[in-house]
Design a protein around this motif. Sequence first.
Motif, PDB file in Angstrom:
ATOM      1  N   ASP A 165       0.831  -1.203   0.000  1.00 53.74           N
ATOM      2  CA  ASP A 165       0.000   0.000   0.000  1.00 53.74           C
ATOM      3  C   ASP A 165       0.865   1.252   0.000  1.00 53.74           C
ATOM      4  O   ASP A 165       1.867   1.330   0.706  1.00 53.74           O
ATOM      5  CB  ASP A 165      -0.906   0.039   1.235  1.00 53.74           C
ATOM      6  CG  ASP A 165      -1.830  -1.166   1.323  1.00 53.74           C
ATOM      7  OD1 ASP A 165      -1.803  -1.989   0.390  1.00 53.74           O
ATOM      8  OD2 ASP A 165      -2.560  -1.285   2.310  1.00 53.74           O
ATOM      9  N   GLN A 219       0.116   5.566   0.053  1.00 57.24           N
ATOM     10  CA  GLN A 219      -0.798   6.706   0.057  1.00 57.24           C
ATOM     11  C   GLN A 219       0.017   7.988  -0.130  1.00 57.24           C
ATOM     12  O   GLN A 219       0.964   8.241   0.615  1.00 57.24           O
ATOM     13  CB  GLN A 219      -1.575   6.772   1.368  1.00 57.24           C
ATOM     14  CG  GLN A 219      -2.493   7.985   1.458  1.00 57.24           C
ATOM     15  CD  GLN A 219      -3.344   7.986   2.707  1.00 57.24           C
ATOM     16  OE1 GLN A 219      -4.505   8.347   2.668  1.00 57.24           O
ATOM     17  NE2 GLN A 219      -2.784   7.575   3.834  1.00 57.24           N
ATOM     18  N   LYS A 229      -3.379   5.163  -3.006  1.00 54.98           N
ATOM     19  CA  LYS A 229      -4.325   6.184  -2.564  1.00 54.98           C
ATOM     20  C   LYS A 229      -3.729   7.557  -2.862  1.00 54.98           C
ATOM     21  O   LYS A 229      -2.638   7.880  -2.390  1.00 54.98           O
ATOM     22  CB  LYS A 229      -4.611   6.035  -1.065  1.00 54.98           C
ATOM     23  CG  LYS A 229      -5.296   4.743  -0.694  1.00 54.98           C
ATOM     24  CD  LYS A 229      -5.598   4.648   0.782  1.00 54.98           C
ATOM     25  CE  LYS A 229      -4.383   4.207   1.557  1.00 54.98           C
ATOM     26  NZ  LYS A 229      -4.686   3.912   2.985  1.00 54.98           N
ATOM     27  N   HIS A 267      -4.528  11.527  -2.466  1.00 53.65           N
ATOM     28  CA  HIS A 267      -5.393  12.470  -1.761  1.00 53.65           C
ATOM     29  C   HIS A 267      -4.930  13.897  -2.030  1.00 53.65           C
ATOM     30  O   HIS A 267      -3.778  14.241  -1.774  1.00 53.65           O
ATOM     31  CB  HIS A 267      -5.359  12.204  -0.249  1.00 53.65           C
ATOM     32  CG  HIS A 267      -6.086  10.950   0.144  1.00 53.65           C
ATOM     33  ND1 HIS A 267      -6.470  10.685   1.434  1.00 53.65           N
ATOM     34  CD2 HIS A 267      -6.497   9.896  -0.582  1.00 53.65           C
ATOM     35  CE1 HIS A 267      -7.077   9.518   1.485  1.00 53.65           C
ATOM     36  NE2 HIS A 267      -7.102   9.020   0.272  1.00 53.65           N
ATOM     37  N   GLU A 313      -7.688   4.598  -4.936  1.00 56.49           N
ATOM     38  CA  GLU A 313      -8.548   5.564  -4.256  1.00 56.49           C
ATOM     39  C   GLU A 313      -8.100   6.972  -4.615  1.00 56.49           C
ATOM     40  O   GLU A 313      -6.925   7.322  -4.450  1.00 56.49           O
ATOM     41  CB  GLU A 313      -8.494   5.353  -2.745  1.00 56.49           C
ATOM     42  CG  GLU A 313      -9.340   6.349  -1.963  1.00 56.49           C
ATOM     43  CD  GLU A 313      -9.271   6.125  -0.475  1.00 56.49           C
ATOM     44  OE1 GLU A 313      -9.377   7.121   0.282  1.00 56.49           O
ATOM     45  OE2 GLU A 313      -9.070   4.965  -0.054  1.00 56.49           O
TER      46      GLU A 313
END
Length: 1246
Positions: free
Chosen positions: A732, A734, A763, A765, A797
């Motif tokens: 993962d 982010q 991810k 953001h 995401e």
Amino acid sequence: MAKYFPSILVPGISEHLGVQTVKKLGLLWSCVKDFEKLKDIVSQLQPLLLVAEEQQAVNHEVKVWLEKLTDILYEVGDLLDDLSTRALRMTQNKKAKQVCIFFSKSNQLAFHLRMGPKIKTILNNLDHIANDMRKFHFEERHGKIPVEENRERDHNAFCPEEVLVGRDKEKKAVVDFLMDSNVKENVSILPIVGTGGMGKTTLAQFAFNHERIQEYFQLKMWVNVMSCVSRDDDVMEKTIVRKILESARNEKVTLNPLMHPVTIFEKEMYGKKYLLVLDNVRINDRELEEWFELKRVLIKHGARGSKILVTTRSEEVADTMCTVKPYYLRGLDEYYSWYLFKQMAFKNGQEPDDERIVNMGKEIVRKCEGVPLIIITIGRLLYFKNSETEWLSFMNNELSRIRLNDEADILATLKLVYDQLPQHLKQCFAYSCLFPKDYEIDKSTLINLWIAQGFIKSSNEEDECLEDAGHEYFMDNEEDECLEDAGHEYFMELISRFFFEKVTIDWSGEVSSCKINDLMHDLAMLIAGPSVTTLNSFTYEEDVNKSTRHLWVGYDIEHYLYLARLISKAKCRLRTFLSPSDSEPRYMTECDAIFSSFKTLRALQLGSRSLDGLPSSSFCKLNSLRYLDLSGMYKMKKLPDSITSLQNLQTLKLCNCNWLEEWPREFSRLVNLRHLDINGCWKLTYMPRGLGQLTKLRSLSDFLVSPQLDSLNMLHSGGLNELKGLNYLRGDLQIRNLGCGKDDAEDYEAANLGEKEKIRFLKLHWDDSFGWRDDADAELRKLEALRPHDRKLKRLELSGYKGAEFPRWLSSLTNLVEFQLSKCKKLQCLPPLSQLPSLKRLFLKYLDDIEYMSDSDYEYIFTGTFFPSLEELQLYYCPNLKGWWREEPPPRSLPASFPCLSELSISDCTVLDSMPMFPRLEKELVLSNASWKPMQQSLMMNMDSSIFASSSFAPISKLKRLQLHRIEDLQILPEKGLQNLTSLESLQIFHCHRLESLSQGIQYLTRLQQLKINHCDKLDLGGNDEAGMGWQGLTSLLSLDFIGLPKLVHLPSGLQHVTTLHKFQISSCCRLRALPYWICKWTSLQQFEISNCPSLTSLPEEMRLLKSLEVLTIRKHCPKLLPRCESETGEDWSKIAHIPKLYLDWPSEEEVKNGRKRFNAYYSYPSKVNNLVEKSHATGTAKNMDKKRTPRTFVMINYTVQQEGERRIKRNLRRKGRKGVIWAEAKRLLRNRGVELRASSSRMDI
């Protein structure tokens, strides 16, 4: 009695004493000769150690010799680690031109003068121990463990179902016991008794998870009692109670020291039918009285039908705990023993053609005596032995030594299987006993700990010679297999051999955690001996000794200074110190004292919630540290700069260090760092400069783009280009704070995400809280530059993206399984998601301008490719979403859309006016603050046989759960539409304020088990109840809730036909005046709850006839009913005296006082709160006060604020008085609840 098994240490030491290590350290010739002698001695010892380890049980001198050998082998390992650390530090502290000086003859001489004597001492000690060995005359064991073929694991072989073969009778008996309602006691206890390895826990787990009992018990709890073992009986009882509460609440529980744990338990269990499994119970004579007391507490509380399963190896425990006859678990018969062995030992469970192998297998099975665990482990061992010679060797050497007379024999048999493990797995398995029994071991954590201890060596990851460090040290050669991959293979191999079990699978189908069988844990503890110590209670001196190398500190440890003194006094050279977040040093002195004892530490977990930092002076001396977990230190604002001197550090975990805001200087010195986890560090706003030099990084939880708000931040922060060379990142990633700076597309492209092919979850953001703004086209170019590698990306995401459209690369993510999109305010159309063939889960949230799910025409509908694999869809707050595609397809094409969808949730999509058919919508449909129109159309379309003539079933006909929340245009459930909800098991209707009737269509919901109707102001359940036709169709209904129904004056008469009902709750029905006489027909009713029904005056006489009723609860704000139910004195007491559990909940003085803060009304109670005078701006009196009762006290009834509008009313009521719309709205809302509102100049009366 402790035993020693130094054989697990030898392979790793031999490997590190090789030529490569000598080159790496650049030692003088004399030291090289000493190293060669060390290796020769270790090589001579290795083939004799297995024999010596067996003899220690009967020969004390051999045991003492093994203890000395174990200690000296640990010293050799520490020496090698110390040498490597010193060489690495010298290399990093010098510039490239000074590296030559380090390896010069003069510097080698100084190095030799420091380390030479230490090497000589260890060599002499080891040589002395080797000479002592000769007096024992050990004989080398013939038949070495062969190098096993790298045979593919048969994953089907370790399915949990296979372990319970031949147990159909036992499974039925236990499940029938749990389901038996014809019992005299409220709580029944069934012990399952059997020797170790019989499958007691597996059988209990099967029953615990059986589908028949999922809705039968209100609470299900599982506690492994062996994890609660303590010398202190009071501590043990508290720990067991706390574990029960944690299992019940599914969260960590801290007991109030001022309350006895039994009191907390009573409150939690009161009136509830529960299932509790107490696994692996052992009782000694000292604990007998405490267990009798615990049993008394357990059987005293709980509704009738509550059950407790106790698994134990002891008949004495069974006699102590049972309330029914214990169930004895015997060995499998010959047929099922052979069947289970075939599943474990042969590929695909098929007998081989070689008859000799089959005959040997049957002989082995006979020796296993039907013990499943022994059959499984031996079977899996032989699965990896392919030749007849290997099988014959096992028959001749190991099988003859198998005895299964008692528990010690079973453990000895498992030890024989362990001895046959490949060398690389032995130490890994033994180390795992560091975690307490029944502990859920995270896979990645365990693998990183293995790596930190040096247990894993990848064949493709070559050590580099430090002679070339000035040029090549920072260069990573391409790795086909890294340490983490090798660790994963170790982990999976131990699972496939059943040394690990009870695996947990994550979202991607990968194993994420496991547990260890209790017997296997005992075996690992036997192998590890005194080197591993687990502390779960107050520490005694004998717990920590000079042999302790790995220490787990449980949550009961509070005296860290005492523990530090024990470690120092014992002179133990710890390599592992793990302390969960519940157990923590409270002061810096305690922390400093602990660290000063950690000279050889390799793994440290310290999650202190009290410390605001770390002692820099002692912390920097942890030179061997490779694994550091400081998660949960939320007060810490900065890591000490000295952490960068820990150049062996491989794993740094800082999860939930909420106040951490600054990185240490020279972070790039951590050249061996492989894993950095900063998840939950919300104060951090940047990444350290030089992060990109840490090319060994394998996982990075978060990358923070710096807002560059000040010069200090700009000086020490790194940009996205730090990610450029980190191409071995996996798992993962982010990236946060995108769009907060002045970076352009080229800066984003420097992240080089396309080369990071092992990222599974990405991810991205965006954050606009820093004030930077950019146009939509520029944002599109930036997102285009962040194109990931599409080979292994499974989840994506995007949150806060500021562009109006998406780049084309999104449609190329053919392996994408989950996509989340949220807070994209400028986005006007979705990417072509319907074409992604692997997409299973789609979440769309806070998309203000999206109008259609697809801007393409409906050509995909005809080809069956519109979201072909989607299983779950959530739409949340898409206020302009109108439909699924711009051009509506013809009805006959609808069944082809969403062919796999089984879960759908639509919330706050108020203009969505259509809904396609969902052929396989089975699990759940949730509609919240949405229009009823599309659902109405779908229900009515089901009636169109011409559309679904070719379908095997109508859409939505398989739906099991339906939730309707705040559906403002829902007035009546369509009678015809409900006909197709034939599989519906749960229906929940909340806050549908215009709903007036359920219609007679509910009679078709024949499988409905749960019905909840909450706060539907206009719903009149009694108005159209002719002959009760609608209700009597609910032949499977078990649970019924009526809450907040102001128009409910009496219960629908049709409910008298619902004789299957087990649980009934009625609350906040202010006009309900009486319960009907026919309530006695609810012959299966077990739980009945009444609350907030101020007009209910009494209970019917027929309450006496409810013989199955176990729990009656009358909660606060039933002012007329509660006094009548008073024990012995109340008028209705005789009607309910037969009920085993009565809960009459009077309001307390504190609750009355706290009620001032809410929107409230007052009613009259008999004096339970003496002489309480309420002085509030808003006061009131109840109508129809019983003037005969004195003294009287005003006690609040709180109306829960349910609608957004009511919050506005509450806020403005005092300001506007009775003027304007606000006052009128307040009167309307309260009138619907049966309350009249009038105003005066100084106060408001209700």
